[in-house]
Structure formats: C-alpha cells, structure tokens
Enzyme design. Sequence first.
Site, PDB file in Angstrom:
ATOM      1  N   ASN A 127       0.838  -1.048  -0.066  1.00 33.92           N
ATOM      2  CA  ASN A 127       0.121  -0.084   0.080  1.00 33.92           C
ATOM      3  C   ASN A 127       0.919   1.457  -0.008  1.00 33.92           C
ATOM      4  O   ASN A 127       1.989   1.250   0.233  1.00 33.92           O
ATOM      5  CB  ASN A 127      -1.078   0.045   1.201  1.00 33.92           C
ATOM      6  CG  ASN A 127      -0.354   0.133   2.595  1.00 33.92           C
ATOM      7  OD1 ASN A 127       0.691   0.468   2.974  1.00 33.92           O
ATOM      8  ND2 ASN A 127      -1.129  -0.559   3.574  1.00 33.92           N
ATOM      9  N   GLU A 366      -6.751  11.852  -2.934  1.00 35.80           N
ATOM     10  CA  GLU A 366      -5.341  11.783  -2.684  1.00 35.80           C
ATOM     11  C   GLU A 366      -4.682  12.005  -4.064  1.00 35.80           C
ATOM     12  O   GLU A 366      -5.074  11.598  -5.008  1.00 35.80           O
ATOM     13  CB  GLU A 366      -5.011  10.106  -2.414  1.00 35.80           C
ATOM     14  CG  GLU A 366      -3.770   9.638  -2.565  1.00 35.80           C
ATOM     15  CD  GLU A 366      -3.626   8.204  -2.290  1.00 35.80           C
ATOM     16  OE1 GLU A 366      -4.527   7.477  -1.578  1.00 35.80           O
ATOM     17  OE2 GLU A 366      -2.781   7.416  -2.664  1.00 35.80           O
ATOM     18  N   HIS A 451      -9.478  -0.561  -1.641  1.00 36.02           N
ATOM     19  CA  HIS A 451     -10.053  -0.518  -0.230  1.00 36.02           C
ATOM     20  C   HIS A 451     -10.987  -1.115   0.206  1.00 36.02           C
ATOM     21  O   HIS A 451     -12.183  -0.620   0.407  1.00 36.02           O
ATOM     22  CB  HIS A 451     -10.251   1.181   0.298  1.00 36.02           C
ATOM     23  CG  HIS A 451      -9.096   1.865   0.081  1.00 36.02           C
ATOM     24  ND1 HIS A 451      -9.172   3.441   0.011  1.00 36.02           N
ATOM     25  CD2 HIS A 451      -7.955   1.609   0.040  1.00 36.02           C
ATOM     26  CE1 HIS A 451      -7.921   4.113  -0.155  1.00 36.02           C
ATOM     27  NE2 HIS A 451      -6.977   2.990  -0.092  1.00 36.02           N
ATOM     28  N   ASN A 489      -8.443   6.975   3.564  1.00 36.43           N
ATOM     29  CA  ASN A 489      -7.798   5.818   3.612  1.00 36.43           C
ATOM     30  C   ASN A 489      -7.962   4.835   4.821  1.00 36.43           C
ATOM     31  O   ASN A 489      -7.824   5.338   5.974  1.00 36.43           O
ATOM     32  CB  ASN A 489      -6.202   5.869   3.379  1.00 36.43           C
ATOM     33  CG  ASN A 489      -5.875   6.982   2.268  1.00 36.43           C
ATOM     34  OD1 ASN A 489      -6.249   8.250   2.535  1.00 36.43           O
ATOM     35  ND2 ASN A 489      -5.414   6.633   1.308  1.00 36.43           N
TER      36      ASN A 489
HETATM   37  P1  FAE Z   1      -5.134  -7.277   4.969  1.00 37.53           P
HETATM   38  O1  FAE Z   1      -4.090  -6.357   4.931  1.00 37.53           O
HETATM   39  O2  FAE Z   1      -5.701  -7.520   3.466  1.00 37.53           O
HETATM   40  O3  FAE Z   1      -4.739  -8.694   5.345  1.00 37.53           O
HETATM   41  C1  FAE Z   1      -5.330  -9.848   5.073  1.00 37.53           C
HETATM   42  C2  FAE Z   1      -4.063 -11.087   5.008  1.00 37.53           C
HETATM   43  O4  FAE Z   1      -4.734 -12.516   5.138  1.00 37.53           O
HETATM   44  C3  FAE Z   1      -3.472 -11.135   3.733  1.00 37.53           C
HETATM   45  O5  FAE Z   1      -1.945 -11.181   3.961  1.00 37.53           O
HETATM   46  C4  FAE Z   1      -3.876 -12.118   2.806  1.00 37.53           C
HETATM   47  O6  FAE Z   1      -3.052 -12.926   2.089  1.00 37.53           O
HETATM   48  C5  FAE Z   1      -4.329 -13.148   4.022  1.00 37.53           C
HETATM   49  N1  FAE Z   1      -5.348 -14.197   3.597  1.00 37.53           N
HETATM   50  C6  FAE Z   1      -6.414 -13.925   3.111  1.00 37.53           C
HETATM   51  N2  FAE Z   1      -7.197 -15.047   3.110  1.00 37.53           N
HETATM   52  C7  FAE Z   1      -6.594 -15.966   3.710  1.00 37.53           C
HETATM   53  C8  FAE Z   1      -6.749 -17.543   3.768  1.00 37.53           C
HETATM   54  N3  FAE Z   1      -7.738 -18.217   3.524  1.00 37.53           N
HETATM   55  N4  FAE Z   1      -5.786 -18.229   4.537  1.00 37.53           N
HETATM   56  C9  FAE Z   1      -4.824 -17.567   4.860  1.00 37.53           C
HETATM   57  N5  FAE Z   1      -4.248 -16.136   4.807  1.00 37.53           N
HETATM   58  C10 FAE Z   1      -5.305 -15.884   4.217  1.00 37.53           C
HETATM   59  O7  FAE Z   1      -6.337  -7.192   5.701  1.00 37.53           O
HETATM   60  N6  FAE Z   1      -4.760   1.826   2.942  1.00 37.53           N
HETATM   61  C11 FAE Z   1      -4.389   3.055   3.504  1.00 37.53           C
HETATM   62  O8  FAE Z   1      -4.867   3.071   4.715  1.00 37.53           O
HETATM   63  N7  FAE Z   1      -3.397   3.961   2.939  1.00 37.53           N
HETATM   64  C12 FAE Z   1      -3.060   3.553   1.702  1.00 37.53           C
HETATM   65  O9  FAE Z   1      -2.164   4.448   1.258  1.00 37.53           O
HETATM   66  C13 FAE Z   1      -3.477   2.508   1.062  1.00 37.53           C
HETATM   67  N8  FAE Z   1      -2.977   2.301  -0.038  1.00 37.53           N
HETATM   68  C14 FAE Z   1      -3.376   1.033  -0.822  1.00 37.53           C
HETATM   69  C15 FAE Z   1      -2.731   0.622  -1.958  1.00 37.53           C
HETATM   70  C16 FAE Z   1      -2.911  -0.615  -2.534  1.00 37.53           C
HETATM   71  C17 FAE Z   1      -2.163  -0.774  -3.863  1.00 37.53           C
HETATM   72  C18 FAE Z   1      -3.711  -1.559  -1.878  1.00 37.53           C
HETATM   73  C19 FAE Z   1      -3.953  -2.719  -2.484  1.00 37.53           C
HETATM   74  C20 FAE Z   1      -4.186  -1.261  -0.800  1.00 37.53           C
HETATM   75  C21 FAE Z   1      -4.047   0.154  -0.238  1.00 37.53           C
HETATM   76  N9  FAE Z   1      -4.456   0.253   1.002  1.00 37.53           N
HETATM   77  C22 FAE Z   1      -4.212   1.656   1.616  1.00 37.53           C
HETATM   78  C23 FAE Z   1      -5.287  -0.469   1.733  1.00 37.53           C
HETATM   79  C24 FAE Z   1      -4.893  -1.287   3.024  1.00 37.53           C
HETATM   80  O10 FAE Z   1      -3.635  -1.831   2.717  1.00 37.53           O
HETATM   81  C25 FAE Z   1      -6.115  -2.259   3.469  1.00 37.53           C
HETATM   82  O11 FAE Z   1      -7.124  -1.493   3.870  1.00 37.53           O
HETATM   83  C26 FAE Z   1      -5.638  -3.298   4.696  1.00 37.53           C
HETATM   84  O12 FAE Z   1      -4.276  -3.858   4.344  1.00 37.53           O
HETATM   85  C27 FAE Z   1      -6.541  -4.194   5.196  1.00 37.53           C
HETATM   86  O13 FAE Z   1      -5.997  -4.711   6.311  1.00 37.53           O
HETATM   87  P2  FAE Z   1      -6.822  -6.075   6.749  1.00 37.53           P
HETATM   88  O14 FAE Z   1      -6.183  -6.326   8.269  1.00 37.53           O
HETATM   89  O15 FAE Z   1      -8.389  -5.831   6.770  1.00 37.53           O
END
Ligand code: FAE
Length: 510
Positions: A127, A366, A451, A489
């Site tokens: 991110n 942003e 998001h 964000n």
């Molecule tokens: P997340 O961080 O998605 O973690 C979930 C984890 O669970 C992942 O590592 C998966 O691989 C794993 N997983 C999923 N299914 C399974 C399974 N069945 N078994 C085992 N593992 C599994 O969840 N947010 C901001 O606030 N600021 C930013 O600047 C920003 N930029 C972004 C840019 C990009 C390109 C992207 C993709 C996202 C961005 N975000 C940003 C969003 C932010 O990264 C996202 O809201 C959080 O990462 C979500 O956090 P969670 O803990 O919900």
Amino acid sequence: MATAALAGRAAAAIGDGAHVPVLVIGTGYGGSVAALRLAQAGVDVHMVEMGMAWDTPGTDGKIFANTKTPDYRSYWLRTRTKQPISSFLGFPIDKDVPRYTGILDAEEFSGIIVYQGRGVGGGSLVNGGMAVTPKRENFGAILPSVSADEMYGTYYPRANSELGVNNVDPAWWETVDCYQYSRVGRKHAQRSGFAFTLVPNAYDMNYMKQEAAGSAPQSAVAGELLYGNNYGKKSLPKTYLAKAKATGRVQISPLHRVTSVTPAGTRYTVVIEQLTSDGTVSATKTVTADRVFFAAGSVGTSKLLTKLKATGALSNLNGEVGKGWGDNGNVMVGRANHMWDPTGAVQTSIPTAGIDNWAAGGAFAEVAPLPTGIETYASFYLSITKNPNRAQFSWNAAANRVDLNWQTAWKQPAINMAKTIFDKINSTEGTIYRTDLFGGTKTWGDHLTYHPLGGAVLNKATDNYGRLHGYAGLYVIDGALVPGNTSVNPFVTITALAERNIEKIIATDF
Ligand code: FAE
C-alpha cells in the site's frame, strides 16, 4: 527464482494434527494487532498466511520488484499482469509473467477488481502508506456503535504510534523535485478553492530524504510501491509483527491457506492447504484451535464466512454474514496539465497529500504519483467518496466459489462526487481529463478498488467487539468489520479498531 521460492518454506510451518490455543487467519493489520496483544498477554498464537514470507531476495538480489518492471514476484497466481493503470498514451502496458504466488492480488469479481496484498504483512506490503485518521465529525457515520471518545483518546493514537506513522518535513516537501507533482496538485486545488492537506504516512520520511539526496539506496524515489518497497516502508513485518515475534509466543506459517473452520466440541477444527510457489496444493493439514481470529481481510474473511455458513460448516452464523461490503468509494482519474505545468520526471511513489471536499461534495482525493520516469504533464488522483452502494457475498455452489454482486454502474455516485473536485479544477485551469490510462478511451478508473471494507460488519455479523454471533471463540478482527467506508484511507482505522476490540476480548474472554 529458486531462492525466492524457498522464502515461504523457511519459517517453521504448522504441523498436521497440531493443537494451538489461538489461530489467526491472515497477517495484515487486524491479524498483527491480535497476535501482538494476545502474545503480550501470555497467549501462544499461530498465524496462517496464504502469501509468502517475503524475507529472501529474488534473482536480482532484491526482495521486491519495481512498479515499473513487474516480474514473477508481482502478481498472485496470474500469467499476465493486471496493472491498475493498464495503458499509457493509449498503449497497453500489461505483460506476461510466470505464474507465481506474487505479492499483489488483482481479484476479479463480476463488477470490480479488488487489489489486495498477499504475504506476511498483508496490505502493508503493497500500500501507499497513507496513514489517515478520519475527521472526528465523520466518525459517527463510519462506526456508529463505537465510542469516538475512546477511539480518539486511546486507540487511534495507539495505532499511529505502533505503525510508526510520521509526517513529511514541510520545508523539504516544498523544494524537493520528487514532490513537484504534489505541489502542482496543491496549486490546482487551491486555485479552485478546495482545502488541501498534507497527510501522515507509514513510510520513513527521514529515509526518503536520504534516498532523494543520494545517500541511501532508493525505494520510493525509484518508484517502488505496488510490488513492495525494498527500503523505507514501515510495513507490518517491521512494526507489529516484529514485536509480536520478539515475544517468542507467535509463529507464522506462510504459503498456508485456511479453507475451513468447524466446531469440534469446545474447540475448532481448521483445515489448511499448504501451497508451493506456483500455487499447487502440496499438503492438506487439519489442526485444532481453542479460538480462531478471522483476519484474512475484508474479502478473505467474508468469502470464508459466507462459504462456511452456506455449506453448513458454521450454519449458526447470522444472516448479516457477507453483507455490507463497500469499496470505500474508490475511483481514479488523471488530468492533462498544460506544458508549462510539469509534474516532474522523478516522482516518489509515496503520496503525502489530499484534496478535502468531503463535507461539500462527498470526496477526499489523494494526490497520487504517476512514477513513469518521464515527464507526463499529468496529475493523477485516487478519490475516496461517500458512495452509498453496498454489495453482498453469496455462495455459488455450482461454481464452488463465493460471488460478490457489485456492479460497475454502482460507481456512478463516486464519479459524480469526484467530479465536484475535478470538473471545477479543469474549468479553472482550462485543462481536460486524461483518457489514455485505463484502456480504450476511458476517463474514470471505476473498475477497481484498493480499499475493500465490510462483509462481516461490527455489531451486525458480530457483537460490538468482533465476536461472531453463533459461535463462542470465533472472532473477526480486520477490515470486514468496517461497514464499507472510512471517509479516508482505511488502515489506521482498521488497526485502531483492532486495538480496541482485542483489549476488550483479552480482558473478558481469556
Ligand atoms: P489485509 O491487510 O488484506 O490482510 C489479510 C491477509 O490475509 C493477507 O495477507 C492475505 O494474504 C491473508 N489471507 C486471505 N485469505 C486467507 C486464507 N484463506 N488463509 C490464509 N491467509 C489468508 O487485511 N490503505 C491506507 O490506509 N492507506 C494507503 O495508502 C493504502 N494504499 C493501498 C494501496 C494498494 C495498492 C492496496 C492494495 C491497498 C491500499 N490500502 C491503503 C488498503 C490497505 O492496505 C487495506 O485496507 C488493509 O491492508 C486491510 O487490512 P486487513 O487487516 O483488513
């Protein structure tokens, strides 16, 4: 590729038949907070992560690929890249890559592509690091059942501190070449009467100063971001997860994917597939856990719970499971500036600023980089809007998968809200929208979100602290709890909410 392929296997993996007190599914923000606080309270935790460990260099000596040159490390089990900006000057820029358990998942549902991080650290690996605490006056609409006093007094500060959130030095920002694109964004916003704010970030801004000055290896300034940052980013493996591991009570199994959770007496049986780096299932393990935290991200958690409810594995989950999913109103757009308004050939990939028209027009935009390495005369924006549309996950038994009923047309309110900013700026500046960035002659990037939020909403699918209705010992602790929008964000809100919930859960359930 051989060394990188080993990365996921280096850690001590969970064994078939193991019993653990707490199993956490996923290693993103919610999962990392849960693991750290439980471990500090003396509880042993095993984290299961479907992505790789990302701790071993690849063929070029670096762990992560550059955004400008995607390779085998860049995409989750695809043979062709699926870049958010898919063309430039009208030329398609996607390319073939070997199928690999890469870092960015472009997960396709019928009406939307949902980008997500894959690997130990989840979204923090890919991110933009924008670490924005919502304005307090907007909080009631984000999480209506949560005390704003507690969040703003305790949990937002705690989250920001643990995440290493810091601010860019404004004097440096005013002069450095790599933020020219942001300053152009400010000039245009202010000339049209919009509020412009510098926002905090989880990237180490002192490190960025050094890389811009040429005294440290470059990461953000060289355009690294979407496929990982080799330096500078304070991702979860350097913050929460480092602290969690240091307790000695937290183990992580990368390249392991949870497929099922079912009750077994007072415990839960969890089925886990071990993956190789081409996505093949090399082993299936069955373990037991006293308690399970769903932290697989909004989409991952919602898909698991929807399937488990529909197939009878967790039939007591309530009817709110799978509902209330939103895209945080994301929509992208580019503007073509005049030749006398260059945005800079060198652009740091870390955004530091936004245009705030939330109250009047329902959009917070942003000012995003377009780090192509050449002068593009383009301004680029990712808007977060008050789009009210919400989608639902459902189990498709015939296809053996979970569907999401989002429709591309549901982005129209988001486009209309973003236009409250950019139509005005174009009119003031005498400029036009770019139509060469998303394939064909598309103006709006309305086909995606970065998001994803919701699907197991707090105080609906769960109680007011993330305990799933119907099953003692099952919890949701990630973005699935947040009902579709955060006005900014999302990761600081996801982290702060996890801090609030785990504190209560440890105090009352353990
Ligand atoms: P997340 O961080 O998605 O973690 C979930 C984890 O669970 C992942 O590592 C998966 O691989 C794993 N997983 C999923 N299914 C399974 C399974 N069945 N078994 C085992 N593992 C599994 O969840 N947010 C901001 O606030 N600021 C930013 O600047 C920003 N930029 C972004 C840019 C990009 C390109 C992207 C993709 C996202 C961005 N975000 C940003 C969003 C932010 O990264 C996202 O809201 C959080 O990462 C979500 O956090 P969670 O803990 O919900």
